[in-house]
Design a protein around this motif. Structure first.
Motif, PDB file in Angstrom:
ATOM      1  N   TYR A  34       0.864  -1.175   0.000  1.00 41.26           N
ATOM      2  CA  TYR A  34       0.000   0.000   0.000  1.00 41.26           C
ATOM      3  C   TYR A  34       0.904   1.229   0.000  1.00 41.26           C
ATOM      4  CZ  TYR A  34      -3.806  -3.244   0.588  1.00 41.26           C
ATOM      5  OH  TYR A  34      -4.692  -4.263   0.382  1.00 41.26           O
ATOM      6  N   ASP A  35       0.902   2.059   1.001  1.00 39.48           N
ATOM      7  CA  ASP A  35       1.758   3.248   1.009  1.00 39.48           C
ATOM      8  C   ASP A  35       2.829   3.184   2.084  1.00 39.48           C
ATOM      9  OD1 ASP A  35       0.555   4.625  -1.127  1.00 39.48           O
ATOM     10  OD2 ASP A  35      -1.075   5.280   0.167  1.00 39.48           O
ATOM     11  N   THR A  36       3.159   1.976   2.532  1.00 42.95           N
ATOM     12  CA  THR A  36       4.086   1.824   3.651  1.00 42.95           C
ATOM     13  C   THR A  36       5.292   0.970   3.255  1.00 42.95           C
ATOM     14  OG1 THR A  36       2.237   1.958   5.206  1.00 42.95           O
ATOM     15  CG2 THR A  36       4.290   1.041   6.040  1.00 42.95           C
ATOM     16  N   ASN A  37       6.474   1.489   3.518  1.00 46.47           N
ATOM     17  CA  ASN A  37       7.689   0.675   3.353  1.00 46.47           C
ATOM     18  C   ASN A  37       7.705  -0.329   4.495  1.00 46.47           C
ATOM     19  OD1 ASN A  37       8.593   2.203   1.153  1.00 46.47           O
ATOM     20  ND2 ASN A  37       9.594   3.670   2.494  1.00 46.47           N
ATOM     21  N   VAL A  38       7.700  -1.629   4.167  1.00 55.19           N
ATOM     22  CA  VAL A  38       7.579  -2.629   5.227  1.00 55.19           C
ATOM     23  C   VAL A  38       8.852  -3.417   5.496  1.00 55.19           C
ATOM     24  CG1 VAL A  38       5.083  -2.854   5.073  1.00 55.19           C
ATOM     25  CG2 VAL A  38       6.511  -4.327   3.691  1.00 55.19           C
ATOM     26  N   ILE A  39       9.652  -3.676   4.455  1.00 55.58           N
ATOM     27  CA  ILE A  39      10.859  -4.470   4.660  1.00 55.58           C
ATOM     28  C   ILE A  39      11.877  -4.166   3.572  1.00 55.58           C
ATOM     29  CG2 ILE A  39      10.044  -6.515   3.384  1.00 55.58           C
ATOM     30  CD1 ILE A  39      11.349  -8.192   5.722  1.00 55.58           C
ATOM     31  N   ARG A  40      13.155  -4.176   3.961  1.00 54.03           N
ATOM     32  CA  ARG A  40      14.253  -3.966   3.001  1.00 54.03           C
ATOM     33  C   ARG A  40      15.105  -5.223   2.960  1.00 54.03           C
ATOM     34  NH1 ARG A  40      17.666  -0.180   5.402  1.00 54.03           N
ATOM     35  NH2 ARG A  40      19.281  -1.696   5.766  1.00 54.03           N
ATOM     36  N   ARG A  41      15.524  -5.571   1.756  1.00 51.93           N
ATOM     37  CA  ARG A  41      16.441  -6.698   1.560  1.00 51.93           C
ATOM     38  C   ARG A  41      17.728  -6.154   0.955  1.00 51.93           C
ATOM     39  NH1 ARG A  41      13.685 -11.053  -1.582  1.00 51.93           N
ATOM     40  NH2 ARG A  41      13.762  -9.476  -3.188  1.00 51.93           N
TER      41      ARG A  41
END
Length: 95
Positions: A34-41
Motif C-alpha cells: 500500500y503506502d508503507t515501506n515494510v521491509i528492506r532486503r
C-alpha cells in the motif's frame, strides 16, 4: 532506481498494484505495501523490518517478497517504523 510490481506466489492473479518493490542502485530492495515501506532486503540477503505492524494482506506481500511468515517477521527487530514517520510529519504540517 527501478520500481516493479510484486507478483503473488500463492496462486492469486495479482496484488493489483498494492505491492511494489523499489530496487536501488546498490542492489537493495524495499517492499512497499500500500503506502508503507515494510521491509528492506540488502544485496547480501539481510532483511530489515521497517514497519511494526502486520496484516493478512501485507503478510502475503512479505511472503512473496522474501519468503518469510509471521513467526519470522515477529522475530525481526523493527529498525524504522515508516508509519510513525508519516504521523509525525502530518502532525507537524497541521501545527
Amino acid at each position: 532506481m527501478c520500481i516493479y510490481e510484486l507478483s503473488p506466489r500463492d496462486g492469486r492473479k495479482s496484488f493489483y498494484g498494492k505491492a511494489k518493490v523499489f530496487r536501488y542502485g546498490d542492489g537493495a530492495e524495499v517492499l512497499k505495501s500500500y503506502d508503507t515501506n515494510v521491509i528492506r532486503r540488502d544485496p547480501d540477503g539481510t532483511l530489515h523490518r521497517l514497519w511494526s505492524g502486520w496484516s493478512a494482506t501485507t503478510g502475503r506481500h512479505v511472503k512473496a517478497f522474501c519468503e518469510i511468515g509471521k513467526k519470522e517477521w515477529d522475530a525481526l527487530p523493527v529498525e524504522h517504523d515508516d508509519s510513525l514517520t508519516r504521523l509525525v510529519m502530518a502532525a507537524r504540517s497541521m501545527a
